[in-house]
Motif scaffolding. Structure first.
Motif: not given
Length: 804
Positions: A367, A389, A391, A409, A411
């Motif tokens: 992120n 989870t 980016n 991304h 998950t």
């Protein structure tokens, strides 16, 4: 191993001092979710383009494919329908590429049935232009230095051929055909003579100037004009040694009054360009005079084999053209959606400078926040939880600047019990087959324990692994291996069982054709009693594929001979359509060697060929009415044998290091052979890549002209086929005879000669017997007659048979 935590360290500190920003005027990666480009077919997304005027868009087919891809016509015969897209080519028109047919070339009438567009080939007006933004114009009447680069892939996918391509990058004063331009590129394969008719400029970088519609060089005017005109060139053949891909770097120096110089340098195999431009020994340099304002970016490409251009960069300093580029978003393994506890590995591909003098530094981001201790080109996330989870991206830097990849991304779902996402599948094998296997795929939190069962009893040892797929491989198949199979999978949360699947065994009669053939241990045996799209090999599991089933009839009657079952089926390949259209059977063969055997039953045309390299075919085919052997152009021979048009015929080719033998036999009880000795037949080390399956084609060669290399269009065989086999051994004459006899059987036939006599025929080598009744005592006919044998049809009734 990286356990995720946040770091307050500034990215600039992790990467070192930020260098002076480069002045980059054009950067075009053609990236998009489905982009297929440049480096080994990698997929890239997320990065934008700069430097182009608003609404100037490259046109591709289909629009979702955002690579700049050109497909030459010579590869079309095997590439159509395999997921490749065509990029048609035109002059100018805001970036639309369209095709101009080569005069006098048969490719001028070829239309791609998927798009309705013509195929491209050789022609000097195949290029594209795109308007530059005003602040990206290049003024040839002012002092300036410009660097540019492009990454190129040509002939991808075939280790034996780099592609016969020409292409390049440059700038033009407009998109009219008489507009001035300047640029650099690469020429077609050697020999490619320059205007003097002596100097070879094949397969080498070149520089070019002039007008978009200028005439070509004297030796080949049609395919060397316009942007393909070589003003100066490097060493002939230098691009062939580096494989199908390279990075091209150019330098354009301008001055007041229009005196200018353009230079080109290529780095085969995506080797990093030189770190210092002053150290470059340019491949070619040319001086010219032009005072135009260059307002268009040009890209051009023509030839044979697919090619892709990507990562076009233009700038006013060297670093803006050759600095680091990250190719695509990071790859996540085992995937971008996992369960808690699953280790995840991130990696990416980058192209640029990375040397001891100018080393790269790396920093992984979550992120957009740097991860602690994540400064290698690859990271592994361990101990994953739902907090992972995010980016993920990679920032990389060297002295020319910093670049950051697109994001991937990840998950991470909560830990979960094991579930089966792909059940095992039942399979069929001949008894004696080398192996059979079953595979299961699961989801959930690893590790998983797999235990396979046969008829409810555990087989082999239980396997505990984090892998989400598991395969059990059975040894050579015996009668006892038939039956039901299943697998039990356990993780921390539960145990589950797969569905029950079956190994069905084919047990041919001892003296049947299939029984005799499989006892000889073939590499593959294709009965051709299937339907599209799969042709099954129940012996070696080398399943084949149907290409364009619309031209084939499945389930036709096979040879009505004693060695085959009553419901024997075959496959008919239709008559010739357009020679470039891809209809055939592709049977996978691991490699070709000088010790092989090919067998088949045919009614009509006979063709069983593969290809390795342009003009090189391997196998047997009808040619001028005869069966012809061809082995890569180094061993070719016309046997003189002719396959009957409407009779089921056994055909075998036996390849040995110094000779080839062709056998042919029909149901008329005669096996004929022809042999050519003294040949030098290459082994697999000279036939190219032995690590990939090669299509052995039934009914069509995989490539036009491959049989003789002479350029004549190749006709389909228009015949019916069954029971094709391949051996990695040279069968002996006795084995061939036994195999043929297993098909036709120990049969005797008779026809009247019109004079009161019956003419008996049987397989040579068998003994003729007679009896007064079917149940009576059988005795050998005196004199040991050989076929054909005449007996009178008057007198006492007699019965005849043959025996080994």
């Amino acid at each position: 191993m990286i356990k995720k935590s946040l770091s307050a360290i500034a990215l600039t500190l992790l990467l070192g001092a930020t260098p002076t920003q480069a002045t980059q005027t054009v950067r075009e990666l053609w990236d998009g979710p489905n982009a297929k480009f440049a480096l080994d077919g990698a997929v890239s997304n997320g990065l934008s383009s700069i430097g182009f005027a608003p609404n100037a868009v490259w046109v591709t087919s289909p629009p979702t494919n955002t690579s700049l891809r050109f497909d030459g016509s010579w590869n079309l015969d095997w590439m159509i329908g395999n997921g490749d897209t065509l990029l048609p080519c035109t002059v100018g028109n805001g970036g639309t590429l369209a095709y101009y047919p080569s005069e006098g070339n048969m490719q001028s009438s070829l239309i791609n049935p998927a798009t309705g567009l013509p195929y491209g080939n050789y022609y000097s007006q195949c290029y594209a232009s795109r308007a530059l933004a005003t602040n990206s114009y290049i003024d040839l009447n002012a002092n300036g230095t410009y660097y540019f680069s492009v990454r190129f892939v040509g002939g991808t996918g075939w280790s034996w051929w780099t592609g016969d391509m020409a292409g390049g990058i440059g700038f033009a004063a407009g998109n009219a055909t008489n507009a001035d331009f300047v640029g650099a590129g690469w020429t077609r394969v050697t020999p490619f003579l320059m205007e003097d008719g002596v100097t070879d400029a094949g397969s080498t970088p070149y520089v070019t100037t002039g007008t978009l519609d200028q005439a070509g060089v004297v030796s080949h005017p049609d395919d060397s004009g316009g942007v393909y005109y070589p003003r100066a060139a490097g060493t002939a053949g230098q691009l062939l040694s580096g494989g199908p891909g390279f990075i091209l770097v150019g330098k354009l120096t301008t001055s007041v009054g229009g005196a200018a110089t353009i230079s080109v340098k290529t780095y085969p195999g995506y080797n990093s360009p030189a770190a210092d431009p002053s150290s470059i020994t340019w491949d070619a340099t040319y001086s010219f005079t032009d005072t135009n304002l260059m307002t268009q970016l040009l890209l051009w490409n023509y030839g044979t084999g697919p090619s892709v251009q990507d990562a076009v960069r233009v700038g006013t300093d060297y670093g803006s053209a050759v600095g680091l580029e990250i190719v695509g978003a990071p790859n996540a393994s085992p995937g971008t959606t996992v369960y808690a506890g699953t280790p995840v590995t991130f990696s990416t591909t980058y192209v640029g400078l990375n040397s001891g003098t100018y080393p790269m530094t790396f920093q992984w981001l979550s992120n957009s926040v740097p991860l602690t201790d994540a400064t290698n080109a690859t990271i592994v996330l361990t101990g994953t939880t739902t907090n992972f989870t995010a980016n993920y991206s990679l920032a990389a830097a060297n002295s020319f600047g910093t670049t950051t990849s697109a994001v991937t991304h990840l998950t991470v779902n909560p830990a979960a019990p094991v579930t089966i996402v792909q059940q095992p599948v039942s399979t069929t094998r001949y008894v004696g087959s080398p192996s059979a296997s079953f595979t299961v795929s699961v989801d959930g939190t690893p590790p998983f324990t797999y235990q396979w069962q046969h008829a409810g009893t555990n087989i082999q040892s239980a396997v505990t692994t984090s892998a989400q797929a598991n395969t059990v491989v059975l040894p050579p198949i015996a009668l006892a291996d038939a039956g039901n199979y299943s697998v039990t999978i356990t993780n921390l949360f539960r145990t589950t069982n797969s569905t029950v699947v079956t190994l069905t065994e084919i047990v041919p009669a001892t003296n049947s054709y299939a029984g005799v053939l499989t006892a000889l241990s073939p590499y593959g045996y294709w009965r051709l009693d299937d339907s599209a799209p799969v042709i099954y090999d129940y012996f070696g599991n080398n399943n084949g594929q149907v290409l364009d089933a619309s031209r084939m009839t499945f389930g036709d009657a096979g040879a009505p001979l004693v060695g085959f079952p009553a419901n024997h089926q075959a496959l008919t390949i239709g008559s010739q359509g357009n020679w470039w259209e891809p209809y055939r059977l592709n049977l996978p063969v691991s490699y070709f060697t000088n010790t092989m055997t090919f067998t088949m039953w045919v009614k009509g045309g006979c063709g069983l060929m593969s290809r390795n390299g342009y003009g090189n075919a391997y196998g047997i085919e009808n040619n001028s009415g005869h069966l012809q052997f061809d082995w890569g152009g180094v061993a070719s021979w016309d046997s003189g044998l002719s396959v009957p048009a409407n009779t089921w015929t056994f055909v075998a080719l036996v390849v040995e290091p110094t000779q080839a033998t062709i056998y042919m036999g029909t149901d008329s009880f005669t096996l004929t052979s022809a042999q050519q000795t003294g040949l030098t037949i290459s082994d697999s080390t000279t036939l190219g890549d032995t690590t990939h399956l090669t299509p052995l084609c039934v009914g069509r060669n995989p490539f036009p002209w491959a049989e003789d290399g002479g350029g004549a269009p190749w006709a389909s065989m228009n015949g019916t086929w069954s029971d094709v086999s391949v051996f990695y051994q040279s069968l002996t004459p006795t084995q061939i005879q036994k195999l043929y006899l297993a098909g036709v059987g120990l049969t005797v036939g008779g026809t009247s000669d019109g004079s009161g006599n019956l003419i008996l025929n049987w397989f040579s080598g068998a003994t003729l017997q007679q009896a007064s009744s079917l149940t009576g005592t059988w005795t050998d006919v005196s004199g040991s007659p050989t076929p054909p044998y005449s007996v009178p049809m008057t007198g006492a009734q007699k019965f005849y048979r043959v025996r080994n």
